[in-house]
Design a protein around this motif. Structure first.
Motif, PDB file in Angstrom:
ATOM      1  N   LEU A 224      -5.475  24.546  20.535  1.00  0.00           N
ATOM      2  CA  LEU A 224      -4.810  23.733  21.546  1.00  0.00           C
ATOM      3  C   LEU A 224      -3.868  24.554  22.418  1.00  0.00           C
ATOM      4  O   LEU A 224      -2.832  24.076  22.857  1.00  0.00           O
ATOM      5  CB  LEU A 224      -4.015  22.614  20.883  1.00  0.00           C
TER       6      LEU A 224
ATOM      7  N   PHE B 168      -0.713  15.809  21.122  1.00  0.00           N
ATOM      8  CA  PHE B 168      -0.808  15.225  19.791  1.00  0.00           C
ATOM      9  C   PHE B 168      -2.114  14.450  19.655  1.00  0.00           C
ATOM     10  O   PHE B 168      -2.764  14.482  18.595  1.00  0.00           O
ATOM     11  CB  PHE B 168       0.391  14.298  19.531  1.00  0.00           C
TER      12      PHE B 168
ATOM     13  N   ARG C  25     -10.116  19.193  13.923  1.00  0.00           N
ATOM     14  CA  ARG C  25      -8.747  18.769  14.257  1.00  0.00           C
ATOM     15  C   ARG C  25      -8.469  17.370  13.752  1.00  0.00           C
ATOM     16  O   ARG C  25      -9.247  16.455  13.993  1.00  0.00           O
ATOM     17  CB  ARG C  25      -8.547  18.783  15.770  1.00  0.00           C
TER      18      ARG C  25
ATOM     19  N   HIS D  25     -13.164  10.284  13.520  1.00  0.00           N
ATOM     20  CA  HIS D  25     -13.856  11.152  12.556  1.00  0.00           C
ATOM     21  C   HIS D  25     -14.742  10.411  11.570  1.00  0.00           C
ATOM     22  O   HIS D  25     -15.668  10.989  11.024  1.00  0.00           O
ATOM     23  CB  HIS D  25     -12.841  11.977  11.770  1.00  0.00           C
TER      24      HIS D  25
ATOM     25  N   ARG E 298     -13.063  20.201  17.588  1.00  0.00           N
ATOM     26  CA  ARG E 298     -12.530  18.852  17.651  1.00  0.00           C
ATOM     27  C   ARG E 298     -12.754  18.120  16.339  1.00  0.00           C
ATOM     28  O   ARG E 298     -11.885  17.404  15.843  1.00  0.00           O
ATOM     29  CB  ARG E 298     -13.191  18.068  18.784  1.00  0.00           C
TER      30      ARG E 298
ATOM     31  N   ARG F 104      -4.840  15.183  21.125  1.00  0.00           N
ATOM     32  CA  ARG F 104      -5.869  16.193  20.908  1.00  0.00           C
ATOM     33  C   ARG F 104      -5.827  16.677  19.465  1.00  0.00           C
ATOM     34  O   ARG F 104      -6.858  16.884  18.841  1.00  0.00           O
ATOM     35  CB  ARG F 104      -5.643  17.389  21.828  1.00  0.00           C
ATOM     36  N   ALA F 105      -4.600  16.849  18.952  1.00  0.00           N
ATOM     37  CA  ALA F 105      -4.447  17.339  17.587  1.00  0.00           C
ATOM     38  C   ALA F 105      -5.040  16.358  16.581  1.00  0.00           C
ATOM     39  O   ALA F 105      -5.384  16.730  15.469  1.00  0.00           O
ATOM     40  CB  ALA F 105      -2.970  17.597  17.285  1.00  0.00           C
ATOM     41  N   LYS F 106      -5.130  15.088  16.983  1.00  0.00           N
ATOM     42  CA  LYS F 106      -5.745  14.097  16.094  1.00  0.00           C
ATOM     43  C   LYS F 106      -7.259  14.210  16.102  1.00  0.00           C
ATOM     44  O   LYS F 106      -7.935  13.553  15.323  1.00  0.00           O
ATOM     45  CB  LYS F 106      -5.347  12.680  16.540  1.00  0.00           C
ATOM     46  N   GLY F 107      -7.793  15.038  17.017  1.00  0.00           N
ATOM     47  CA  GLY F 107      -9.236  15.211  17.095  1.00  0.00           C
ATOM     48  C   GLY F 107      -9.915  14.155  17.930  1.00  0.00           C
ATOM     49  O   GLY F 107     -11.121  13.936  17.806  1.00  0.00           O
ATOM     50  N   LEU F 108      -9.158  13.467  18.798  1.00  0.00           N
ATOM     51  CA  LEU F 108      -9.775  12.461  19.656  1.00  0.00           C
ATOM     52  C   LEU F 108     -10.703  13.129  20.655  1.00  0.00           C
ATOM     53  O   LEU F 108     -10.501  14.272  21.040  1.00  0.00           O
ATOM     54  CB  LEU F 108      -8.701  11.683  20.421  1.00  0.00           C
TER      55      LEU F 108
END
Lengths: 308, 324, 323
Positions: free
Chosen positions: C57, B222, C88, C120, C85, B224-228
């Motif tokens: 992912l 999750f 995402r 972001h 990334r 990763r899914a946030k783009g961290l």
């Protein structure tokens, strides 16, 4: 109809002959890992050397008559006064290092095995009894186990030796005191899982005597993890004995273990006579690594959760 | 939270009490108290007088109470060898052992944690396998032998580092420390590395196992899914979850480091408590032995207590359980 | 108008003992802006892996082996890690199945929300906190200011899923992939979350891929549906058409196994057999081992019958509508 009968018979036959059928794949799986093969071969070699030391060793290091003080502190590859080769050199008393290692292995292995086996017996019994009896007995035993496990083994060993004094027998005793708790915890853990199962309940309802439930049902189930721990524990015990001997608390000077041999070389180390400590150390290392490799693999093979 | 604390404190107190009983019985029943408490060099008349003075003619329970009384005041009798209170002799050696153990712990963490993290994150890489093989060696190598080999290599052959004693020390907070001087630091390197060897392997393996468990968790995915960024995922999400088991282990193992410093101190002639207890056992300096054992008991029980509290503070879930 | 998401011939493979196993096997579909696609299938049908493939992912050693994932015209399958990334969480967000597992247990809710913002956009801590607080309010969490300082275990399952949805909505993404976000919740909570999710995505014009095994949810939520079996989309089309007249026997079987008012008193139909594991899928049509209509023709791999927007993969499709 006939074929169905044959099928059933076949199943029954298969069920009746499980030991060879199950043991063989387990053994094969054990040796599937190259590390296990190396470890097992090493261990066999080491045990063989220890057992046949009197036949293999060039010299009886315990026989003072065979030692020649003229030959003391010779480097590896030297020849004795009488012309015999000292492959790994000699120590301060002119003792052949190679022979010393072979005989030292015996002491180390005996101490390691004896303490691991006795600790396993005591610990497993205590753990099983605790699990079987439950209630206050269980609480008492497990409190003691927890207490013991919160202290490092070397401290427990020091405590025993401080009270009882030095010596090989006391070292064995110290190791047992330091290690039994591990077995007790494991045995109780596996037995507890078993205790909740219905057949134990059934056995109790049938008034099958307690010792039979314990021996026939609970013991076999915790045997696998106990064997794994015991294997590793032999290595630990050998290491601990060597450490205690090195500290001057252990084996007698007349029958030195590997730890004693290493300790003997300590005083010569600063003058660069490395071989007196170095080679016994290598022997100790090889022994411990071999046992650990075998134990590691045993754990993988015997643990149903890890098996594929 | 408070109730848990109090309950743990009572348990700890009970354990210390039980250990006093064990040590007392060990010394007075299994061993011969006359041997243990009285200097063997005294003659018969002196012996009898001392026996009376020490109350060894009294019944066991009264002796035990006397033992407890002395314990409460930190009075274990005078060392036979040094002729001063046993506790004082030990306390003088405490800084040296603490310094050694702390250094070893820092080394073990600084080396073990990153390597374990790396091996856990990239288990397939050859470098990771090398690290793991190395850690098996770290487990199997007998510490005292490695210490000897350190001396042989770095002190005798290469002549880089000294192999005996603490070297020059400097005073700080009323105690003498080696790490404050160049010479002392040089003396500290080998023993600290030696003592750290086993713990480094332990921390490394634990960290790796922990990482491999945590990376499979949904919350990492999750994150990763946030783009961290990967660095934040590893350093915050994964590491923070690892800290709980790792700090527990570090705490528990710190005590064991102090216990195992017995070996390292003997090899490197490091004048700490460990060398003292071995010397004392060999010289039959019993008051020091008893004082050392009781001190270790108190140390380990309090250490476990402190770890329990740290655990509670670190893991928000445990905190809630404590309240309920 | 180009589609927001255009997946073409996507193959996601995991290495197996006997060669690659295709968890996602030549999956193609399109999604317009603001559209809701229901991706339906049993567990193991490849629907979740499809979602993770779009997110980039997929757990190694699995990988996207072939195909294109065109997002706003750019192929994600070819994009570098940094580009992916940056997409995402910002333009494509995801909500997971189990709210108990998706939030990091040792980090405060506020931290887990603001870090998603900081990843972001360059904003101050105060601003990030304010935005996180507003997002929590938006998903119906009472007293959001205090809740920011809470830990996940202090939240109920439903509340945690609201937090996860709030995180997904933080950057007003173009696309949200919702991987069974209500399955783990109580039925009453399910309905609440469902309706709020629907409301929010509609307001923000977010396209949604709703992954589920529950046809009932999809029927009330989705504009279009894609049914997956054995890693392939076996049937796709407008939700009404597919539910009224399913062409593929598997779709039909799924619909008939859902209890409804019409079927009360009658025996529920069920699909015989169990889904074979990935390595044991029959060649040709994957469903033929369980299909009453299968014959020799089904040993060949069925192609797409119909347009890209509405097709099925069956040699013997049903023609009639469901009663």
């Amino acid at each position: 109809m006939d074929s169905k009968l044959a099928d059933t018979a076949g199943i029954a036959a298969a069920e009746e002959a499980p030991p060879p059928a199950r043991a063989w794949p387990a053994i094969r799986r054990f040796f599937a890992a190259p590390s296990a093969l190396v470890g097992a071969l090493g261990l066999v070699a080491i045990i063989a050397v220890a057992v046949f030391a009197p036949l293999l060793a060039p010299q009886d290091p315990y026989d003072l008559m065979q030692l020649d003080i003229m030959d003391s502190r010779l480097p590896p590859g030297s020849e004795s006064f009488a012309g015999l080769p000292y492959h790994l050199g000699t120590d301060g008393q002119g003792r052949d290092i190679l022979s010393g290692i072979m005989y030292g292995l015996r002491t180390s292995l005996i101490v390691g095995l004896a303490s691991a086996i006795v600790a396993a017996l005591i610990g497993t019994t205590a753990g099983l009894m605790a699990a079987y009896l439950g209630g206050r007995a269980e609480t008492a035993v497990m409190r003691l186990v927890d207490l013991q496990l919160s202290f490092p083994t070397i401290l427990m060993a020091l405590m025993v030796l401080a009270i009882l004094g030095n010596g090989v027998a006391n070292v064995v005793l110290a190791i047992i005191v330091a290690e039994w708790a591990t077995y007790a915890r494991t045995a109780r853990g596996t037995a507890l899982v078993e205790r909740e199962k219905e057949y134990i309940e059934a056995a109790r309802c049938l008034r099958i005597p307690g010792h039979r439930v314990l021996l026939r049902h609970m013991l076999p189930n915790c045997l696998a993890p106990i064997i794994v721990i015991a294997t590793m524990q032999v290595a630990r015990a050998i290491g601990l004995e060597a450490t205690l001997s090195f500290l001057g608390l252990g084996a007698s000077v007349t029958q030195p273990s590997l730890g004693m041999l290493i300790a003997n070389g300590y005083q010569y180390l600063l003058s660069g006579l490395y071989w007196i400590s170095f080679y016994p150390g290598i022997a100790l290392l090889l022994t411990i690594v071999s046992i650990n490799l075998v134990g590691d693999r045993l754990r993988d093979v015997l643990n149903p959760r890890r098996a594929r | 939270m408070i109730t848990t604390l109090i309950r743990r404190a009572i348990q700890a107190g009970f354990v210390i009490f039980a250990m006093t009983l064990i040590v007392f019985l060990g010394v007075n029943v299994i061993g011969n108290p006359v041997d243990i408490l009285i200097n063997p060099d005294l003659n018969q008349a002196e012996r009898l007088r001392v026996i009376q003075n020490l109350g060894l003619d009294q019944p066991l329970w009264r002796q035990y109470l006397g033992f407890l009384h002395g314990l409460a005041q930190g009075n274990f009798g005078d060392s036979f060898v040094y002729g001063r209170p046993a506790l004082q002799v030990i306390a003088e050696r405490l800084p040296a052992t603490l310094e050694l153990a702390l250094c070893a712990m820092v080394i073990a963490i600084v080396i073990g944690l990153p390597l374990g993290l790396y091996a856990g994150l990239y288990p397939e890489r050859i470098s990771s396998r090398l690290i793991m093989t190395g850690s098996i060696l770290g487990f199997s190598l007998p510490t005292f032998w490695v210490g000897l080999m350190f001396i042989l290599l770095f002190a005798v052959q290469l002549g880089w580092l000294p192999s005996n004693g603490r070297g020059e020390t400097a005073e700080f907070l009323g105690a003498k420390w080696s790490f404050l001087t160049r010479d002392g630091l040089a003396h500290l390197v080998l023993p600290a590395l030696n003592l750290a060897l086993f713990k480094t392997s332990l921390i490394l393996r634990l960290t790796r196992a922990g990482v491999q468990e945590v990376v499979l968790q949904d919350f990492v995915k999750f994150a990763r899914a946030k783009g961290l960024r990967e660095s934040r995922i590893v350093l915050v999400h994964i590491l923070k979850n690892l800290m709980i088991p790792v700090i527990t282990i570090i705490g528990l193992e710190f005590g064991s480091l102090i216990a195992f410093s017995v070996v390292t101190e003997s090899i490197f002639g490091w004048p700490g408590m460990g060398k003292l207890i071995i010397d004392s056992i060999n010289l039959l300096d019993r008051p020091v032995i008893v004082a050392y054992l009781m001190m270790m008991v108190v140390l380990f029980v309090s250490l476990n207590f402190v770890i329990d509290i740290c655990y509670t503070l670190l893991d928000p879930r445990v905190r809630l359980d404590g309240k309920g | 108008m180009t589609a927001l998401l255009d997946v073409r011939g996507l193959v996601t493979a995991f290495p197996g003992p006997e060669g690659d196993l295709r968890a996602v096997d030549e999956v193609s579909f399109q999604l317009a802006r603001g559209e809701v696609l229901g991706l339906v299938g049993e567990s193991g049908s490849g629907k979740s892996v499809t979602g993770f493939s779009i997110m980039g992912l997929v757990d190694p050693p699995g990988r996207v082996a072939a195909g294109q994932i065109l997002f706003d015209g750019a192929d994600l399958a070819q994009a570098d890690a940094d580009t992916r990334r940056s997409l995402r969480g910002r333009r494509i967000a995801m909500v997971f199945q189990d709210p108990m597992m998706t939030l990091n247990p040792v980090l405060r809710i506020g931290t887990q929300m603001t870090e998603a913002l900081h990843a972001h956009v360059q904003i101050s801590r105060q601003e990030a906190r304010a935005r996180a607080r507003d997002a929590l309010g938006l998903v119906g969490i009472p007293s959001p200011e205090e809740r920011l300082d809470g830990y996940p275990h202090e939240f109920s399952g439903g509340m945690r899923q609201r937090v996860a949805i709030a995180i997904a909505l933080l950057h007003r993404p173009d696309l949200i992939i919702a991987d069974e976000p209500t399955t783990a919740l109580d039925v009453t909570i399910q309905a609440q979350i469902l309706s709020e999710f629907q409301k929010l995505t509609e307001e923000q014009g977010t396209a949604v891929i709703w992954i589920t095994h529950d046809l009932a949810i999809v029927s009330g939520l989705a504009d279009r549906i894609a049914v997956m079996y054995g890693g392939r989309i076996v049937e796709t089309g407008g939700i009404e058409e597919v539910l009224r007249a399913p062409r593929h026997p598997y779709t039909r079987g799924l619909i008939r196994s859902v209890p409804s008012e019409n079927t009360r008193g009658t025996r529920l139909a069920q699909i015989p057999g169990v889904t074979p594991s990935l390595g044991r899928m029959p060649a040709g049509c994957a469903f033929r081992s369980r299909c009453g209509r299968a014959d020799a023709a089904c040993a060949a791999r069925p192609g797409r019958f119909g347009s890209l927007g509405a097709y099925h993969r069956c040699f013997h499709p049903h023609e009639e509508t469901l009663a």
